[in-house]
Design an enzyme around this catalytic site. Sequence first.
Site, PDB file in Angstrom:
ATOM      1  N   ASN A 183       0.854  -1.186   0.000  1.00 41.26           N
ATOM      2  CA  ASN A 183       0.000   0.000   0.000  1.00 41.26           C
ATOM      3  C   ASN A 183       0.890   1.237   0.000  1.00 41.26           C
ATOM      4  O   ASN A 183       1.468   1.597   1.021  1.00 41.26           O
ATOM      5  CB  ASN A 183      -0.911  -0.010   1.232  1.00 41.26           C
ATOM      6  CG  ASN A 183      -1.808   1.213   1.297  1.00 41.26           C
ATOM      7  OD1 ASN A 183      -1.967   1.937   0.318  1.00 41.26           O
ATOM      8  ND2 ASN A 183      -2.408   1.443   2.456  1.00 41.26           N
ATOM      9  N   TRP A 184       0.998   1.869  -1.166  1.00 40.04           N
ATOM     10  CA  TRP A 184       1.878   3.031  -1.297  1.00 40.04           C
ATOM     11  C   TRP A 184       1.314   4.280  -0.630  1.00 40.04           C
ATOM     12  O   TRP A 184       2.029   5.264  -0.473  1.00 40.04           O
ATOM     13  CB  TRP A 184       2.135   3.327  -2.775  1.00 40.04           C
ATOM     14  CG  TRP A 184       2.966   2.311  -3.480  1.00 40.04           C
ATOM     15  CD1 TRP A 184       3.507   1.158  -2.961  1.00 40.04           C
ATOM     16  CD2 TRP A 184       3.371   2.361  -4.851  1.00 40.04           C
ATOM     17  NE1 TRP A 184       4.212   0.486  -3.923  1.00 40.04           N
ATOM     18  CE2 TRP A 184       4.148   1.208  -5.102  1.00 40.04           C
ATOM     19  CE3 TRP A 184       3.149   3.259  -5.895  1.00 40.04           C
ATOM     20  CZ2 TRP A 184       4.707   0.935  -6.352  1.00 40.04           C
ATOM     21  CZ3 TRP A 184       3.696   2.990  -7.141  1.00 40.04           C
ATOM     22  CH2 TRP A 184       4.474   1.842  -7.360  1.00 40.04           C
ATOM     23  N   LYS A 185       0.045   4.264  -0.284  1.00 43.99           N
ATOM     24  CA  LYS A 185      -0.617   5.426   0.305  1.00 43.99           C
ATOM     25  C   LYS A 185      -0.433   6.646  -0.620  1.00 43.99           C
ATOM     26  O   LYS A 185      -0.530   6.498  -1.832  1.00 43.99           O
ATOM     27  CB  LYS A 185      -0.122   5.658   1.729  1.00 43.99           C
ATOM     28  CG  LYS A 185      -0.293   4.402   2.599  1.00 43.99           C
ATOM     29  CD  LYS A 185       0.002   4.615   4.043  1.00 43.99           C
ATOM     30  CE  LYS A 185      -0.222   3.321   4.817  1.00 43.99           C
ATOM     31  NZ  LYS A 185      -0.023   3.499   6.256  1.00 43.99           N
ATOM     32  N   HIS A 224      -9.575   0.855   5.212  1.00 45.07           N
ATOM     33  CA  HIS A 224      -8.288   1.126   5.849  1.00 45.07           C
ATOM     34  C   HIS A 224      -8.475   2.134   6.981  1.00 45.07           C
ATOM     35  O   HIS A 224      -9.296   3.048   6.896  1.00 45.07           O
ATOM     36  CB  HIS A 224      -7.291   1.658   4.821  1.00 45.07           C
ATOM     37  CG  HIS A 224      -5.877   1.680   5.320  1.00 45.07           C
ATOM     38  ND1 HIS A 224      -5.403   2.673   6.144  1.00 45.07           N
ATOM     39  CD2 HIS A 224      -4.844   0.814   5.126  1.00 45.07           C
ATOM     40  CE1 HIS A 224      -4.133   2.429   6.434  1.00 45.07           C
ATOM     41  NE2 HIS A 224      -3.768   1.309   5.826  1.00 45.07           N
ATOM     42  N   GLU A 276      -5.229  -4.836  10.722  1.00 43.25           N
ATOM     43  CA  GLU A 276      -4.229  -3.792  10.940  1.00 43.25           C
ATOM     44  C   GLU A 276      -4.428  -3.182  12.323  1.00 43.25           C
ATOM     45  O   GLU A 276      -5.309  -2.339  12.501  1.00 43.25           O
ATOM     46  CB  GLU A 276      -4.306  -2.723   9.845  1.00 43.25           C
ATOM     47  CG  GLU A 276      -5.704  -2.295   9.442  1.00 43.25           C
ATOM     48  CD  GLU A 276      -5.707  -0.971   8.692  1.00 43.25           C
ATOM     49  OE1 GLU A 276      -4.634  -0.523   8.277  1.00 43.25           O
ATOM     50  OE2 GLU A 276      -6.784  -0.376   8.568  1.00 43.25           O
ATOM     51  N   GLY A 322       2.608   2.803  10.959  1.00 43.23           N
ATOM     52  CA  GLY A 322       3.415   3.999  10.809  1.00 43.23           C
ATOM     53  C   GLY A 322       4.101   4.447  12.078  1.00 43.23           C
ATOM     54  O   GLY A 322       4.687   5.526  12.122  1.00 43.23           O
ATOM     55  N   GLY A 345       5.100   1.294   4.521  1.00 39.66           N
ATOM     56  CA  GLY A 345       6.366   1.932   4.180  1.00 39.66           C
ATOM     57  C   GLY A 345       7.389   1.019   3.540  1.00 39.66           C
ATOM     58  O   GLY A 345       8.134   1.439   2.646  1.00 39.66           O
TER      59      GLY A 345
END
Length: 264
Positions: A13-15, A106, A179, A185, A245
């Site tokens: 997930n590159w966000k 998410h 999650e 993060g 990340g």
Amino acid sequence: MSGSTITPWVVGNWKMNPMRANANQLIEEFKQLLQQNQIADENCHVGVAPVSIALTTVQAQLQDAARTVHTVAQDVSRVAGTGAYTGEVSAELLKDSQINFVLVGHSERRDIFGDNVEILKAKLQNALNAGMTVIYCVGESLEQREQGQAEQVVLQQICDIAPVVTAEQWQNQVVIAYEPIWAIGTGKTASPQDAQAMHAKIREGLCQLTPAGSNIAILYGGSVKAENAVELAACPDINGALVGGASLKAASFYQIVQAFAQSK
């Protein structure tokens, strides 16, 4: 009941990252690693979730990869079809561009953008009805965990969507991603034992909801890195990873894919 026979998934997930030049470089580096050290499609499903404006570009760039790498949308509209809905992208529009996978629920969508249960049910139902595979995210906050409510919160999030998911959709179109919000993060991660315990509870809850419960992949999405991937992959009810990340570096993302591909 263990889900150890399920083909694992690893989704990056590159966000809201990266800039175009860096994205191109990331994809090319990842493709080189796949070419040098091939991982069979049947050993692990792999996907990347770029920003919406890059979906078709990334998809085209991945077409000549040494193995299948799915392109995953990070979100989908609560509104179906087409129409006067400025800024929205419907499931039908995604499918029309051959985007067949999408994240829904998410924690950042829930917490920052106010995606509540009704919004998420609409997004999920639209995506499923359009024929997309949905990676549905669930998880608890640190406060909920410290109050002993983690299992209750997570299982309720799954029960909330049950009315809009058919038996066939559970079987063929739903992946769950757990999650723990406090581990996203932050550099924190639940121990593999803690993660497995929650995944086992999710598995139990899914089996109570649907006969397909033992066959649904449950991904872990709490600061997965190359350094902890092997240990997480060894857990019987952790069927893959939703990677944040660490998916922005080709080498670390490849190592995570490799860990899960070799574990099952």
